[in-house]
Write an enzyme that holds these catalytic residues in place. Sequence first.
Site, PDB file in Angstrom:
ATOM      1  N   ARG A  51      56.677 -57.613   5.259  1.00  0.00           N
ATOM      2  CA  ARG A  51      56.482 -56.789   6.290  1.00  0.00           C
ATOM      3  C   ARG A  51      54.730 -56.521   6.580  1.00  0.00           C
ATOM      4  O   ARG A  51      54.073 -56.907   5.553  1.00  0.00           O
ATOM      5  CB  ARG A  51      57.128 -55.275   6.088  1.00  0.00           C
ATOM      6  N   GLY A  52      54.471 -55.731   7.759  1.00  0.00           N
ATOM      7  CA  GLY A  52      53.222 -55.740   7.791  1.00  0.00           C
ATOM      8  C   GLY A  52      52.899 -56.785   9.012  1.00  0.00           C
ATOM      9  O   GLY A  52      53.446 -57.941   8.765  1.00  0.00           O
ATOM     10  N   ALA A  53      52.242 -56.279  10.013  1.00  0.00           N
ATOM     11  CA  ALA A  53      52.206 -57.417  11.199  1.00  0.00           C
ATOM     12  C   ALA A  53      51.463 -58.759  10.752  1.00  0.00           C
ATOM     13  O   ALA A  53      52.179 -59.747  11.119  1.00  0.00           O
ATOM     14  CB  ALA A  53      51.268 -56.378  12.277  1.00  0.00           C
ATOM     15  N   ARG A  94      62.045 -58.701  14.528  1.00  0.00           N
ATOM     16  CA  ARG A  94      61.573 -57.199  14.835  1.00  0.00           C
ATOM     17  C   ARG A  94      60.710 -57.221  16.223  1.00  0.00           C
ATOM     18  O   ARG A  94      60.163 -58.232  16.463  1.00  0.00           O
ATOM     19  CB  ARG A  94      60.533 -56.723  13.565  1.00  0.00           C
ATOM     20  N   GLN A 202      56.044 -46.827   2.543  1.00  0.00           N
ATOM     21  CA  GLN A 202      55.236 -48.153   2.212  1.00  0.00           C
ATOM     22  C   GLN A 202      54.021 -47.417   1.718  1.00  0.00           C
ATOM     23  O   GLN A 202      53.134 -48.193   1.055  1.00  0.00           O
ATOM     24  CB  GLN A 202      54.833 -48.559   3.867  1.00  0.00           C
ATOM     25  N   ASP A 243      50.047 -52.685  14.921  1.00  0.00           N
ATOM     26  CA  ASP A 243      51.097 -53.500  14.951  1.00  0.00           C
ATOM     27  C   ASP A 243      51.021 -54.357  16.389  1.00  0.00           C
ATOM     28  O   ASP A 243      51.162 -55.491  16.604  1.00  0.00           O
ATOM     29  CB  ASP A 243      52.483 -53.014  14.887  1.00  0.00           C
ATOM     30  N   ASN A 253      51.438 -48.201  15.659  1.00  0.00           N
ATOM     31  CA  ASN A 253      51.438 -48.560  14.352  1.00  0.00           C
ATOM     32  C   ASN A 253      52.458 -47.674  13.733  1.00  0.00           C
ATOM     33  O   ASN A 253      53.331 -46.937  14.482  1.00  0.00           O
ATOM     34  CB  ASN A 253      50.016 -47.949  13.521  1.00  0.00           C
ATOM     35  N   LYS A 254      52.646 -47.758  12.301  1.00  0.00           N
ATOM     36  CA  LYS A 254      53.715 -46.888  11.697  1.00  0.00           C
ATOM     37  C   LYS A 254      54.015 -45.454  11.985  1.00  0.00           C
ATOM     38  O   LYS A 254      53.061 -44.825  12.335  1.00  0.00           O
ATOM     39  CB  LYS A 254      53.629 -47.074  10.304  1.00  0.00           C
TER      40      LYS A 254
HETATM   41  O1  MRU Z   1      57.506 -51.321   9.103  1.00  0.00           O
HETATM   42  P1  MRU Z   1      56.228 -52.205   8.563  1.00  0.00           P
HETATM   43  O2  MRU Z   1      56.253 -51.901   7.080  1.00  0.00           O
HETATM   44  O3  MRU Z   1      56.178 -53.549   8.842  1.00  0.00           O
HETATM   45  O4  MRU Z   1      55.092 -51.370   9.235  1.00  0.00           O
HETATM   46  C1  MRU Z   1      53.812 -51.820   9.019  1.00  0.00           C
HETATM   47  C2  MRU Z   1      52.736 -51.004   9.617  1.00  0.00           C
HETATM   48  O5  MRU Z   1      52.831 -50.273  10.362  1.00  0.00           O
HETATM   49  C3  MRU Z   1      51.046 -51.326   9.290  1.00  0.00           C
HETATM   50  O6  MRU Z   1      50.281 -50.472   9.312  1.00  0.00           O
HETATM   51  C4  MRU Z   1      50.892 -52.752  10.421  1.00  0.00           C
HETATM   52  O7  MRU Z   1      51.743 -53.670  10.511  1.00  0.00           O
HETATM   53  C5  MRU Z   1      49.684 -53.083  10.067  1.00  0.00           C
HETATM   54  S1  MRU Z   1      49.411 -54.402   8.677  1.00  0.00           S
HETATM   55  C6  MRU Z   1      48.043 -54.985   8.337  1.00  0.00           C
END
Ligand code: MRU
Length: 357
Positions: A51-53, A94, A202, A243, A253-254
């Site tokens: 996970r993470g963009a 996603r 996270q 994201d 973002n999250k």
């Molecule tokens: O749902 P996730 O854990 O994939 O969400 C991740 C985030 O929101 C991060 O802050 C974002 O993807 C940036 S990662 C460098």
Amino acid sequence: MNALELNTVRLAEDRSCLEILDQTLLPGTVKVLRVDKIEDIFEAIRYLRVRGAPAIGVCAAYGIALTASRVETEDYEAFLASFLEQKKYLASSRPTAVNLFWALDRMERALRANADRTVEEIKTILFDEAQAIRDEDVAISRSIGEIGFGLMKPGDGILTHCNAGTLATAKYGTATAPMYVALEHGMTDFRVYCDETRPLLQGARLTAFELHGAGIDTTLICDNMASTVMKSGLVNMIFVGCDRVAANGDTANKIGTSGVAVLAKHYGIPFYVCAPSSTIDMSIRTGEQIPIEERDASEVTEMWYKERMAPEGVKVYNPAFDVTDHALITGIITEKGLCRAPYEQAFKELFIGQEGK
Ligand code: MRU
């Protein structure tokens, strides 16, 4: 444990499978999954094993290179048709992080640009392209880190939300990159506050694990403690990841990030978004057009708890991301430079001469 040595996702040396560090098991268990079926790659993205963009983009690129390499045909059109079907399927894993679509589109461009080659040659080109996406991600995060490090002063308190760390990228992370770069420059005199980041934690499970493991002075707080920590003067700046960024600078973002930005504005604390330029989506004007993923209610009511923590049947709203208004953002740190408002103009200058933006 040195987080920078963890491999979020990579291709096995013999190209037989993807090796994915299962982030749902962290911090207790460090386990690498070996996946080779497209359904398992989809599942790993959907359920946040990776996970993470940026990491999602890297995983999808390796994933489609792998699954396309299994297509048994020598006919270009038939190969392209299978590729496009696999691409559509992975793209549906996603909805919010634009890096997923960006990476898959880039893989498609690499395929089409080599239409005059044999299918066997194209398969190798796709593996090379995925590797290039991964390697570029390391360089991009490192550059974001250098620029972010330039904003830090010894003794600073930095707050971050979710995990935009090395686990969310190929290495360094985006929001954490300035911290790792600071260590590389010998600066250790700074503190980081990690929001735990409900509901999937996270911040607690991943960011605190990474930064604490790297020897950084790390303090974990519940999301609802951010205001008091800011009010107490413990936070000098905020670094978060993203994201997707709309052309006007609105940033997804999250979930919870926009609340942090509102607080930061209230307390006069600089709020920086760390964004690889691949996260900037010039095809959408404002954050209102960013698709926001909604996830299962069980993540809020029972996941991570020993017992269910809400009455059966209660309604639950579980958006995984929110959009921070561009007016709340002090600056957007890309690998090409620090952008300040007006963002649309700043982004256009960033992408001068670049195709597809
Ligand atoms: O749902 P996730 O854990 O994939 O969400 C991740 C985030 O929101 C991060 O802050 C974002 O993807 C940036 S990662 C460098």
